[in-house]
Design a protein around this motif. Structure first.
Motif, mmCIF file in Angstrom:
data_model
loop_
_atom_site.group_PDB
_atom_site.id
_atom_site.type_symbol
_atom_site.label_atom_id
_atom_site.label_comp_id
_atom_site.label_asym_id
_atom_site.label_seq_id
_atom_site.Cartn_x
_atom_site.Cartn_y
_atom_site.Cartn_z
ATOM 1 N N LYS A 4 0.828 -1.204 0.000
ATOM 2 C CA LYS A 4 0.000 0.000 0.000
ATOM 3 C C LYS A 4 0.867 1.260 0.000
ATOM 4 O O LYS A 4 1.869 1.331 0.714
ATOM 5 N N SER A 6 0.595 5.527 0.414
ATOM 6 C CA SER A 6 -0.201 6.708 0.755
ATOM 7 C C SER A 6 0.566 7.957 0.347
ATOM 8 O O SER A 6 1.715 8.164 0.761
ATOM 9 N N HIS A 45 -3.524 5.416 -2.128
ATOM 10 C CA HIS A 45 -4.482 6.406 -1.624
ATOM 11 C C HIS A 45 -3.799 7.757 -1.578
ATOM 12 O O HIS A 45 -2.766 7.921 -0.929
ATOM 13 N N ASP A 46 -4.364 8.731 -2.272
ATOM 14 C CA ASP A 46 -3.869 10.098 -2.229
ATOM 15 C C ASP A 46 -4.709 10.880 -1.230
ATOM 16 O O ASP A 46 -5.903 11.096 -1.443
ATOM 17 N N TRP A 47 -4.084 11.297 -0.149
ATOM 18 C CA TRP A 47 -4.780 11.993 0.928
ATOM 19 C C TRP A 47 -4.965 13.481 0.637
ATOM 20 O O TRP A 47 -5.487 14.214 1.489
ATOM 21 N N VAL A 85 -0.368 7.287 8.698
ATOM 22 C CA VAL A 85 -0.121 6.443 7.526
ATOM 23 C C VAL A 85 0.777 5.260 7.885
ATOM 24 O O VAL A 85 0.502 4.113 7.502
ATOM 25 N N ALA A 90 0.848 1.441 5.485
ATOM 26 C CA ALA A 90 1.132 1.933 4.138
ATOM 27 C C ALA A 90 2.490 2.633 4.106
ATOM 28 O O ALA A 90 3.006 3.085 5.130
#
Length: 299
Positions: A4, A6, A45-47, A85, A90
């Protein structure tokens, strides 16, 4: 194990004086970071971006540091997000922003490691303090702050210091060091590969020695890559370019060797300034280097 990633944007330009570096995360996203890295991870996942806003420049009267309170405040927000994160399992990838963002990144990462190593891929040492800095710009101080030297508002982010031991740091690509930084490097025994060593030994040897040393002495390694580590001909869109830097191909080799070694546990790419760039060349370079760092192969 699920792989994963992030992504955290940190659009901060408070650590220096040249505007535009706050658009670095947007430029990197525009250069296709998600599309490039998607095949290399199970989940991405782009925060989005840590909120920085457009505050006015404030110079601290006691320390003469530029935007001290604001850098501390925003770095704390970044540290909290990076910590979250890492706890989620991730890989944290932070997009800058000027290099002062490393204060927050390292504050969020290093609490999860007993002996965190740091590769500082940069033309500069970023080892200044308020006493040695010619400018008062905090983007020239994050490595000093992370070893516990500097204003308490910065060194104590996360509630502990130091974030990293001097002997666990390796600077690669240095070619512009202030006198105070040179003294500190000698005093603390920080390992530095200047452009002289890269030219003389070759990048392969530099990375072999770096990987061997960090594997033996650390339990995780953070890569802090300033695009001004590269030669301005390959990465022109940076605030403090220094000619005679690491080549595009040498940088790919470095990233490929780090991926093969499997030692990098967090990373940040900083100082992309699209205002100073040529057709987003520097952001594209950053994304291509990320591809190599995360396992992209030609064959």
């Amino acid at each position: 194990m699920t792989r994963k990633l992030s992504i955290i944007g940190m659009p901060m330009d408070l650590g220096q004086m040249r505007r535009g570096v706050d658009m670095g995360p947007s430029a990197i996203r525009y250069a296709g970071i998600n599309e490039r890295l998607k095949p290399l991870f199970d989940e991405i996942h782009d925060w989005g971006d840590i909120p920085v806003g457009r505050p006015e420049v404030v110079i601290d009267k006691e320390s003469n540091l530029r935007n001290l309170d604001l850098v501390a405040e925003k770095s704390t927000l970044l540290a909290e997000k990076v910590d979250e994160v890492v706890q989620s399992g991730a890989f944290p990838l932070v997009l800058g922003g000027d290099h002062s963002i490393a204060i927050g990144t390292l504050a969020g990462v290093s609490k999860h490691y007993k002996d965190l190593g740091v590769i500082w891929y940069d033309a500069h040492g970023d080892l200044n303090t308020a006493e040695t800095s010619p400018s008062g710009n905090i983007h020239g101080m994050p490595l000093a702050v992370s070893i516990g030297l500097g204003h308490p508002l910065l060194t104590e982010i996360g509630g502990y210091n130091p974030k990293v031991k001097p002997e666990n740091i390796i600077i690669i690509g240095a070619r512009s060091l202030d006198d105070g930084e040179k003294e500190l490097i000698k005093e603390k025994g920080i390992k530095v590969y200047t452009m002289h060593e890269i030219d003389r030994l070759g990048m392969a040897k530099v990375m072999e020695e770096t990987i061997t040393y960090l594997k033996a002495n650390t339990d995780g390694v953070h890569l802090s890559l300033d695009l001004d580590g590269l030669d301005p001909s390959d990465a022109p869109g940076v605030g403090t370019p220094v000619i005679g830097g690491i080549s595009y191909r040498e940088s790919h080799l470095a990233m490929e060797m780090l991926e093969e070694a499997g030692i990098i546990t967090s990373a940040e790419f900083v100082e992309v300034n699209p205002i100073l760039d040529e057709k987003n060349k520097t952001a594209i370079c950053a994304v291509e280097l990320m591809g190599s760092l995360f396992g992209e192969k030609l064959l």
